[in-house]
Design a protein around this motif. Sequence first.
Motif, PDB file in Angstrom:
ATOM      1  N   GLY A   1     -19.531  10.474  10.071  1.00 50.65           N
ATOM      2  CA  GLY A   1     -19.822   9.089   9.703  1.00 50.65           C
ATOM      3  C   GLY A   1     -19.456   8.113  10.809  1.00 50.65           C
ATOM      4  O   GLY A   1     -19.794   8.309  11.977  1.00 50.65           O
ATOM      5  N   TRP A   2     -18.717   7.069  10.436  1.00 58.57           N
ATOM      6  CA  TRP A   2     -18.358   6.011  11.387  1.00 58.57           C
ATOM      7  C   TRP A   2     -17.068   6.297  12.151  1.00 58.57           C
ATOM      8  O   TRP A   2     -16.542   5.428  12.841  1.00 58.57           O
ATOM      9  CB  TRP A   2     -18.200   4.683  10.645  1.00 58.57           C
ATOM     10  CG  TRP A   2     -19.466   4.189  10.019  1.00 58.57           C
ATOM     11  CD1 TRP A   2     -19.876   4.370   8.734  1.00 58.57           C
ATOM     12  CD2 TRP A   2     -20.496   3.446  10.675  1.00 58.57           C
ATOM     13  NE1 TRP A   2     -21.098   3.788   8.530  1.00 58.57           N
ATOM     14  CE2 TRP A   2     -21.510   3.207   9.699  1.00 58.57           C
ATOM     15  CE3 TRP A   2     -20.683   2.956  11.968  1.00 58.57           C
ATOM     16  CZ2 TRP A   2     -22.670   2.499   9.990  1.00 58.57           C
ATOM     17  CZ3 TRP A   2     -21.839   2.255  12.268  1.00 58.57           C
ATOM     18  CH2 TRP A   2     -22.815   2.036  11.295  1.00 58.57           C
ATOM     19  N   ALA A   3     -16.556   7.516  12.050  1.00 58.60           N
ATOM     20  CA  ALA A   3     -15.261   7.831  12.659  1.00 58.60           C
ATOM     21  C   ALA A   3     -15.281   7.659  14.172  1.00 58.60           C
ATOM     22  O   ALA A   3     -14.305   7.181  14.767  1.00 58.60           O
ATOM     23  CB  ALA A   3     -14.853   9.262  12.296  1.00 58.60           C
ATOM     24  N   ASN A   4     -16.379   8.062  14.822  1.00 64.29           N
ATOM     25  CA  ASN A   4     -16.464   7.915  16.278  1.00 64.29           C
ATOM     26  C   ASN A   4     -16.403   6.451  16.691  1.00 64.29           C
ATOM     27  O   ASN A   4     -15.717   6.101  17.670  1.00 64.29           O
ATOM     28  CB  ASN A   4     -17.757   8.548  16.800  1.00 64.29           C
ATOM     29  CG  ASN A   4     -17.727  10.067  16.730  1.00 64.29           C
ATOM     30  OD1 ASN A   4     -16.679  10.687  16.869  1.00 64.29           O
ATOM     31  ND2 ASN A   4     -18.881  10.666  16.515  1.00 64.29           N
ATOM     32  N   PHE A   5     -17.101   5.590  15.962  1.00 67.75           N
ATOM     33  CA  PHE A   5     -17.095   4.163  16.285  1.00 67.75           C
ATOM     34  C   PHE A   5     -15.715   3.561  16.029  1.00 67.75           C
ATOM     35  O   PHE A   5     -15.235   2.736  16.815  1.00 67.75           O
ATOM     36  CB  PHE A   5     -18.159   3.429  15.462  1.00 67.75           C
ATOM     37  CG  PHE A   5     -19.562   3.792  15.836  1.00 67.75           C
ATOM     38  CD1 PHE A   5     -20.236   3.111  16.837  1.00 67.75           C
ATOM     39  CD2 PHE A   5     -20.221   4.823  15.183  1.00 67.75           C
ATOM     40  CE1 PHE A   5     -21.533   3.437  17.182  1.00 67.75           C
ATOM     41  CE2 PHE A   5     -21.520   5.157  15.517  1.00 67.75           C
ATOM     42  CZ  PHE A   5     -22.184   4.464  16.522  1.00 67.75           C
ATOM     43  N   GLU A   6     -15.082   3.955  14.932  1.00 70.82           N
ATOM     44  CA  GLU A   6     -13.748   3.438  14.629  1.00 70.82           C
ATOM     45  C   GLU A   6     -12.748   3.875  15.695  1.00 70.82           C
ATOM     46  O   GLU A   6     -11.879   3.088  16.114  1.00 70.82           O
ATOM     47  CB  GLU A   6     -13.312   3.940  13.256  1.00 70.82           C
ATOM     48  CG  GLU A   6     -14.150   3.357  12.109  1.00 70.82           C
ATOM     49  CD  GLU A   6     -13.808   4.008  10.784  1.00 70.82           C
ATOM     50  OE1 GLU A   6     -12.981   4.962  10.787  1.00 70.82           O
ATOM     51  OE2 GLU A   6     -14.364   3.579   9.751  1.00 70.82           O
ATOM     52  N   LYS A   7     -12.874   5.116  16.148  1.00 75.00           N
ATOM     53  CA  LYS A   7     -11.971   5.617  17.186  1.00 75.00           C
ATOM     54  C   LYS A   7     -12.159   4.848  18.490  1.00 75.00           C
ATOM     55  O   LYS A   7     -11.187   4.481  19.163  1.00 75.00           O
ATOM     56  CB  LYS A   7     -12.233   7.110  17.404  1.00 75.00           C
ATOM     57  CG  LYS A   7     -11.384   7.727  18.502  1.00 75.00           C
ATOM     58  CD  LYS A   7     -11.734   9.197  18.694  1.00 75.00           C
ATOM     59  CE  LYS A   7     -10.944   9.787  19.862  1.00 75.00           C
ATOM     60  NZ  LYS A   7     -11.313  11.215  20.086  1.00 75.00           N
ATOM     61  N   VAL A   8     -13.420   4.600  18.841  1.00 74.05           N
ATOM     62  CA  VAL A   8     -13.714   3.890  20.097  1.00 74.05           C
ATOM     63  C   VAL A   8     -13.178   2.468  20.046  1.00 74.05           C
ATOM     64  O   VAL A   8     -12.504   1.993  20.978  1.00 74.05           O
ATOM     65  CB  VAL A   8     -15.230   3.893  20.363  1.00 74.05           C
ATOM     66  CG1 VAL A   8     -15.591   2.886  21.446  1.00 74.05           C
ATOM     67  CG2 VAL A   8     -15.699   5.288  20.768  1.00 74.05           C
TER      68      VAL A   8
END
Length: 335
Positions: free
Chosen positions: A82-89
């Motif tokens: 899901g949005w985990a990559n964007f949240e991490k970035v």
Amino acid sequence: MANTTTVTRGGGSSAPGRRRKRPGGPPRASGLPNWAIPYVLLVPGLLVIAGLLLYPMVQLVIISFQKFGIAQIRGKAAEWVGWANFEKVLATEIFWTSLRNTVVFASIAVTLTLVVGTAVGVLLHKLGKKMSLFVVIGCMFAWAIPPVAQAAIWRSLFDADSGIVNWALNLLPDWLSQAAFGRADWTGEPWLNDAFTVYVVLVFCVVWAGFPFIAVSVLAGLKGIPNELYEAARVDGSGAWRTFRKITLPLLKPVFAVLTVLSIIWDFKVYTQLHILLNGPTNREAFNLSMYAVAEAFKPPPKMGTGAAISIVLTIILLIITVFYVRQIVKQEEM
């Protein structure tokens, strides 16, 4: 008494038995009407665009929502996160440092490229045909050099041990060098070790390689402006700067609009020159968004989902800036 037949021309009635032509014209041998042929001819180009641009973009968006690494390249199914990559970035400090570096660098580089390119374009317009052609050819050599070679040239100029820049600065009188830069000895100055000086060199590199395209485009636009306008301005006593503001700049607004958008897109995505100047993704303080995306995607262990998310963020930023700028241009044209 013989019958006579009157043939009328123009708006008169047509001869008996003659059929009116259909608006679309008769069908070709292919069986397609005339109106459909241009759209059919566009299909190959649209397929190429879809294959080279749309499909990779869709795949990038999909990967940005997945945990994608070496195992997935080898065939293992990717895990949807899901949005985990964007949240991490967005939660990392290096992202905001890279965003700051990207925006500041692009703002300075775009401005300087447009200013220098416009000045050179106006100069070329003032020169004679032979001299103008000679200067254009010389400028286009810089623009035609591949980005890798551009960066290699500027890296050698600012090399700490054998660079011409350090040698030239050492030639300055000590009092002048001390007054201007606060130091007199430039031997071994490591220009490419610090993030600030790396971007100073990068600005030189990008402006040097980019201004010829701006200059030639401005020159082409100036060729289309009637000389009568400049003659009338001279008769009215208008100076060079006033003439440029009142005549040249308004008439070249469409040209500057396209050049500004292209320069923004190019300078926001600079990667090759920065990679060569840094000798790889080594100094994280000097990352821009392109360098950060590549480092995340390919440095061991590769995190291609995170790299794709950074690329999507960069694309969205570029779209927002481009749409905003184009809307401002359209509003000014409608006023």
